[in-house]
Scaffold this active site. Structure first.
Site, short mmCIF file in Angstrom:
data_model
loop_
_atom_site.label_atom_id
_atom_site.label_comp_id
_atom_site.label_asym_id
_atom_site.label_seq_id
_atom_site.Cartn_x
_atom_site.Cartn_y
_atom_site.Cartn_z
N GLY A 41 4.01 57.94 62.16
CA GLY A 41 3.83 59.39 62.11
C GLY A 41 3.77 59.96 63.51
N GLY A 43 3.15 63.52 64.03
CA GLY A 43 2.56 64.84 64.04
C GLY A 43 1.56 64.91 65.19
N LEU A 44 0.66 65.86 65.13
CA LEU A 44 -0.31 65.98 66.22
C LEU A 44 -1.09 64.69 66.39
CD1 LEU A 44 -1.66 69.59 65.79
CD2 LEU A 44 -0.08 68.70 67.49
N SER A 285 -0.35 83.16 57.71
CA SER A 285 -1.54 82.69 58.40
C SER A 285 -2.79 83.48 58.01
CB SER A 285 -1.35 82.80 59.91
OG SER A 285 -2.60 82.59 60.54
N ARG A 331 -11.69 79.87 52.92
CA ARG A 331 -10.51 79.83 52.07
C ARG A 331 -10.80 79.63 50.60
NH1 ARG A 331 -6.85 76.35 56.26
NH2 ARG A 331 -6.53 78.13 57.61
C1 LIG Z 1 2.05 76.08 56.90
C2 LIG Z 1 0.85 75.42 57.50
C3 LIG Z 1 0.11 76.06 58.48
C4 LIG Z 1 -1.00 75.46 59.05
N1 LIG Z 1 -1.70 76.13 60.01
C5 LIG Z 1 -2.76 75.53 60.58
C6 LIG Z 1 -3.49 76.20 61.61
O1 LIG Z 1 -3.18 77.32 62.00
N2 LIG Z 1 -4.54 75.56 62.17
C7 LIG Z 1 -4.90 74.31 61.77
O2 LIG Z 1 -5.84 73.78 62.35
N3 LIG Z 1 -4.22 73.66 60.81
C8 LIG Z 1 -3.17 74.23 60.20
N4 LIG Z 1 -2.49 73.57 59.21
C9 LIG Z 1 -2.83 72.18 58.89
C10 LIG Z 1 -2.25 71.26 59.95
O3 LIG Z 1 -0.99 71.73 60.35
C11 LIG Z 1 -2.06 69.84 59.46
O4 LIG Z 1 -3.19 69.40 58.80
C12 LIG Z 1 -1.81 68.90 60.62
O5 LIG Z 1 -0.79 69.39 61.42
C13 LIG Z 1 -1.50 67.51 60.16
O6 LIG Z 1 -1.13 66.73 61.27
P1 LIG Z 1 -0.92 65.19 61.16
O7 LIG Z 1 -0.57 64.72 62.52
O8 LIG Z 1 -2.07 64.57 60.48
O9 LIG Z 1 0.32 65.00 60.18
P2 LIG Z 1 1.80 65.62 60.13
O10 LIG Z 1 2.04 66.62 61.16
O11 LIG Z 1 2.04 65.99 58.71
O12 LIG Z 1 2.73 64.40 60.51
C14 LIG Z 1 2.99 63.35 59.64
C15 LIG Z 1 3.95 62.42 60.31
O13 LIG Z 1 4.00 61.21 59.59
C16 LIG Z 1 5.33 60.83 59.37
N5 LIG Z 1 5.31 60.06 58.12
C17 LIG Z 1 4.67 60.31 56.97
N6 LIG Z 1 4.85 59.33 56.08
C18 LIG Z 1 5.62 58.42 56.68
C19 LIG Z 1 6.16 57.19 56.28
N7 LIG Z 1 5.94 56.68 55.07
N8 LIG Z 1 6.94 56.52 57.16
C20 LIG Z 1 7.19 57.01 58.40
N9 LIG Z 1 6.69 58.18 58.84
C21 LIG Z 1 5.92 58.87 57.98
C22 LIG Z 1 6.10 62.11 59.32
O14 LIG Z 1 7.44 61.87 59.63
C23 LIG Z 1 5.38 62.89 60.40
O15 LIG Z 1 5.90 62.54 61.65
C24 LIG Z 1 -1.38 74.18 58.62
C25 LIG Z 1 -0.66 73.54 57.63
C26 LIG Z 1 0.43 74.17 57.04
C27 LIG Z 1 1.11 73.50 55.90
#
Ligand SMILES: Cc1cc2nc3c(=O)[nH]c(=O)nc-3n(C[C@H](O)[C@H](O)[C@H](O)COP(=O)(O)OP(=O)(O)OC[C@H]3O[C@@H](n4cnc5c(N)ncnc54)[C@H](O)[C@@H]3O)c2cc1C
Ligand code: SF4
Ligand code: FES
Lengths: 638, 255
Positions: A41, A43-44, A285, A331
């Site tokens: 993954g 993401g952040l 938002s 929320r």
């Molecule tokens: C529209 C929207 C707006 C939001 N706004 C806010 C905000 O303003 N403030 C806030 O704090 N939060 C906000 N959130 C929540 C926040 O964005 C997410 O909770 C957070 O970004 C999740 O980050 P993460 O790194 O955990 O996962 P993600 O960013 O979801 O990354 C997941 C990663 O895992 C990879 N992955 C997943 N499964 C597999 C697999 N089986 N094999 C290989 N790779 C895989 C994907 O490719 C991706 O790279 C928002 C969410 C949404 C939906």
């Protein structure tokens, strides 16, 4: 029997993290090079962890099913990120951010974790600014902040309506720097299908190359799942289309406990659904609630256009019921109130499944320019989708599934119940208890990746044997590869009459209707039955065209949905077992006359950690939560 | 609720080495509230029911921010609307009875993987070459110790909103990546944090861009016109200035 050890350090709340860091084992630089860490993954959570660990000198491999790390779902976060900087001199502090988060989560999160999160929040902003993240600024050149739901201070940092994008691009650039330097190796378009556990310890992963279909294994001394949330189990949600639960679910089936699966956040401000073809829901938002006022007509079935409904015939129900927080209630409170007024027949728009979010007062008060400065891109997005101009007519909004507080259970070190396997970001059961406050997911993802895992992982790795180079020779790798391959083959061979989307939509609707904003035991029992039937139907009726040896998006989808269909059942069971209302989990049997949640701290003040059994059933383990620093109160935003 | 019917001519190509061709599909009674990608979903569902292979196309957020989607629609990158990704285009932008051509990005540096999906990893390699500020986790100074005038911060932000979709390359007759590269160079060159590596960065990124086989910029401006985030051509002017200045700085001085 297994006992859950959360590994919360001794000592005063404020000293726990400091003391813990001082006691953690370290790995010497020349040994770090011998240690392989697999980060799944980008993401952040994943990007920040991978970059930071590679900087430390570990050998890092990074996997994502996206074509580029920058596409991860974090990119879509809009509103902002919290940090206890107290730049506004408005009384903010680490303690207050801690308290707001604990209270916002309705006292179902660990004190120690949440305190640490609040503590490192300030470092996150420093790190991101240093990377060049262009946060909003005041004319004096200093950072701007705004307020967000569930708080009374202005601690939310933002980059217009694109905070997630800018933060992720920051973490992506840090990761890219390491990839360029050769310290991290990137595997895009590669999906994790299983984890490999040898003698109870996680030793690697099995992945599928999404372009060639090739299935292969990677050895790792530690594996980090940073794979995001599972909101798409409902089919319709604000998550990106490809977000899924496969990584955490397969890990769960290999022994990682699943924490609080039924805690799902429904976001109050999304663009309402227009038809059956709807593929996803778009979030508006929450920051909009700073200046927008939520209302519905007082009269049932009032079909007049909004501008023809006089002021005295409008019900600003949030301001009326919650004078202290008004439109900025958390929320869960905002969502369930929207549902109530729509259930009463006072919803607006063609379907009656919407409420107004009205900016006319704010525009009168502040001028259109100010509103445009604050929300320009969100207004634009709304107009693109609905063809209506929110500067002139109020937005129509409705709640939608948004975020999953539940996820893999982790201890204070972010390790799951499988040694060597960690979960970060939305993928873990997180610090948000039964409800997450706005702008705190970004904070948690980056806290986990930048400032927590780089410390805690060393303590584990210092104890593993890295004298021999790791490899994938052990039969457990071949077994896991085979089981992943067999499952795909089975899906391809069904050749039934229904498409994956069709079945996913049906299953998602069951969850939304019975295990959504409000729940009750009778419905949940009915849902269980229906849900199992859909899964049965899926395995007999799904039609997956193409082969496994090529890029096959239908196969990818089918494989992910097959996991959702198992997770959904556990969510229903979890919702059914929790005989209380807390945070997002509103059980209709446990609420006051005017619809407020009644918690049951005597019996349910615990994290429900579910253990998967081989026969497809679960054992429940309870991690009781101890509150030494806050008093458990009934949440009130009145 | 209005509905329309359209004829689709879609590029189908099994794999990188397959030659590829247009196939014709009919999309009947399409609700105009649908997005263009939702219309493709409907077409795909029907194809699957008929036992055929659905059209492969890339998408994820469907909100215009992840940069996954990218299609040539009737000869235009991201379709008919200015400043809009194809995932944010709705069927109300099309006419009943219209024939719509759908193609992948076409550029040497973006080889086709399948149908409408191309390989844009060249963009990642350009960023890996230098599109960052080198600051290890934990070594940052207090955020407000670096004041940045709002106007500068806003300009940097504008450039930083590039979603890496590749439409600029696809729209350019030379398949040049200058708009993409200039957006990142501008973002970081404007900020005080980006100064230390300012020259090194631009040289490294441009070198990588050339190595990937992107074409030269001949200032036709097609990229800006089709960019869904309206990234400005002035960034390219800045990139050229930065590059020239960097060439004048002795390399051992800025390394
Ligand atoms: C529209 C929207 C707006 C939001 N706004 C806010 C905000 O303003 N403030 C806030 O704090 N939060 C906000 N959130 C929540 C926040 O964005 C997410 O909770 C957070 O970004 C999740 O980050 P993460 O790194 O955990 O996962 P993600 O960013 O979801 O990354 C997941 C990663 O895992 C990879 N992955 C997943 N499964 C597999 C697999 N089986 N094999 C290989 N790779 C895989 C994907 O490719 C991706 O790279 C928002 C969410 C949404 C939906
Ligand atoms: S500059 Fe515009 S068109 Fe080019 S990649 Fe960035 S957003 Fe896409
Ligand atoms: S699908 Fe994300 S930008 Fe279009």
């Amino acid at each position: 029997m297994f006992t859950l050890d959360s590994k919360i350090p001794e000592g005063n709340l404020a000293d726990k993290w400091k003391n813990h860091k001082a006691n953690l084992k370290l790995v010497a630089p020349h040994n770090k090079r011998k240690l392989e860490i697999l980060v799944v993954g980008t993401g952040l959570a994943g990007s920040s962890a991978a970059a930071s660990l590679a900087e430390l000198g570990y050998n890092v491999k990074v996997f994502t099913y996206h074509d580029s790390p920058r596409r991860a779902h974090s990119i879509a976060a809009q509103g902002g990120i919290n940090a206890a900087k107290n730049y506004r001199n408005d009384g903010d502090s680490v303690e207050r951010l801690f308290y707001d988060t604990i209270k916002g989560g309705d006292f179902r999160a660990r004190e120690a974790n949440v305190y640490r999160l609040a503590e490192v929040s300030v470092n996150i902003i420093d790190q991101c600014v240093a990377q060049g993240v262009p946060f909003a600024r005041e004319y004096g050149g200093l950072l701007a902040t705004r307020s967000f739901g569930g708080t009374q201070v202005m601690r939310t940092f933002y980059a217009r309506g694109q905070t997630g994008q800018q933060l992720l691009l920051g973490a992506y650039s840090a990761l890219s720097r390491q990839v360029g330097a050769g310290t991290a190796k990137l595997f895009p378009r590669t999906e994790l299908l299983d984890i490999v556990v040898i003698d109870g310890v996680c030793k690697g992963i099995v992945v599928r190359n999404l372009v060639t279909g090739k299935i292969e294994s990677h050895f790792g001394h530690a594996v980090l799942l940073c794979t995001g949330g599972y909101g798409n189990v409902y089919y319709l949600s604000t998550n990106a289309k490809n977000s899924n639960c496969t990584a955490i679910w397969r890990a769960h089936k290999r022994g990682a406990f699943f924490g609080n699966p039924c805690f799902v956040q429904v976001h109050p401000t999304c663009i309402p659904q227009t038809g059956d073809y709807q593929s996803k829901l778009t979030l508006m938002s929450e920051s909009l609630r700073n200046d927008g006022r939520v209302w519905v007509p007082k009269q049932k079935g009032d079909k007049r256009p909004p501008n023809q409904i006089p002021e005295e015939e409008r019900d600003y129900y949030l301001e009326r019921r919650y004078p202290a927080f008004g439109n900025l209630v958390p929320r869960d409170v905002a969502s369930r109130n929207a549902k109530y007024v729509c259930d009463e027949g006072r919803g607006v728009g063609e379907t009656g499944q919407a409420v107004y979010l009205d900016f006319s007062d704010a525009i009168r008060r502040l001028g259109r320019d100010v509103i445009e400065q604050r929300y320009g891109n969100l207004f634009e997005m709304y107009e693109k989708i609905t063809n209506e101009n929110p500067y002139e007519v109020p937005m129509r909004i409705y709640p939608a599934v948004h975020y999953t507080m539940g996820g893999l259970w982790v201890d204070y070190n972010l390790m799951t119940t499988i040694p060597g396997l960690y979960a970060l970001g939305e993928a873990n059961f997180s610090d948000h208890g039964a409800n997450r406050l706005g702008a705190s997911a970004l904070m948690q993802g980056l806290a986990d990746g930048y400032f927590i895992i780089p410390y805690t992982i060393g303590d584990y790795l210092a104890r593993v044997d890295f004298s021999k180079k790791g490899n994938t020779d052990h039969p457990a790798f071949k077994d896991a590869e085979k089981s992943a391959t067999d499952r795909l083959r089975k899906l391809l061979d069904i050749k039934g009459k229904k498409t994956v989307d069709e079945l996913h939509r049906q299953a998602g609707k069951i969850l939304w209707d019975y295990c959504g904003i409000t729940r009750n035991a009778t419905d949940l029992k009915e849902a269980l039955e229906k849900y199992r039937n859909i899964r049965e139907e899926f395995w007999h009726q799904v039609n997956v065209p193409g082969t496994g040896e090529e890029l096959n998006q239908s196969l990818e989808k089918a494989n992910r949905v097959s996991d959702f269909l198992e997770l959904g059942e556990l969510m229903i069971l979890d919702a059914l077992h929790r005989n209380e209302s807390c945070g997002c989990h509103l059980r209709e049997e446990y609420m006051t006359e005017d619809g407020e949640a009644i918690r049951n701290d005597d019996e349910y003040c615990y994290v429900a950690a579910w253990e998967y059994k081989k026969d497809g059933t679960w054992d429940l383990h309870k991690e009781y939560l101890v509150f030494e620093n806050v008093k458990l109160t009934q949440r009130s935003y009145k | 609720m209005a509905t329309i019917s359209v004829t689709l001519k879609v590029w189908r190509q099994k794999s990188r080495n397959d030659s590829g061709r247009f196939e014709t599909y009919f999309a009947k009674d399409i609700n105009t509230e649908m997005s263009f990608l939702e219309m493709l979903d409907v077409v795909n569902e029907n194809l699957i029911r008929e036992g055929k292979e659905p059209i492969a196309f890339e998408h994820d957020c469907r909100e215009g921010i992840c940069g996954s989607c990218g299609l040539y629609v009737n000869g235009r990158a991201h379709g008919p609307l200015k400043g809009t990704t194809i995932c944010q285009v709705h069927m109300r932008s099309f006419k009943d009875g219209e024939t719509i051509y759908v193609e992948p990005w076409r550029a040497k540096a973006f080889p086709i993987i399948k149908d409408l999906i191309v390989d844009r990893s060249a963009f990642d390699r350009i960023i890996q070459a230098g599109g960052f500020i080198s600051v290890d986790t934990g070594s940052a100074v207090e955020a407000n110790s670096i004041p940045i005038p709002k106007a500068i911060a806003d300009l940097a932000f504008e450039a930083a909103t590039c979603i890496g979709c590749g439409a600029c390359v696809a729209a350019c007759k030379n398949a040049s990546a200058m708009l993409f590269v200039s957006a990142k160079v501008t973002h970081l060159a404007l900020l005080p944090q980006g100064q230390a590596e300012r020259y090194r960065r631009v040289i490294k990124m441009v070198e990588q861009m050339d190595a990937e086989g992107f074409g030269n910029c001949s200032n036709t401006g097609a990229c800006e016109a089709e960019c869904p985030k309206s990234i400005s051509l002035t960034n390219i002017a800045r990139l050229n200035r930065e590059y020239l200045a960097a060439r004048l700085v002795p390399r051992q001085y800025d390394n």
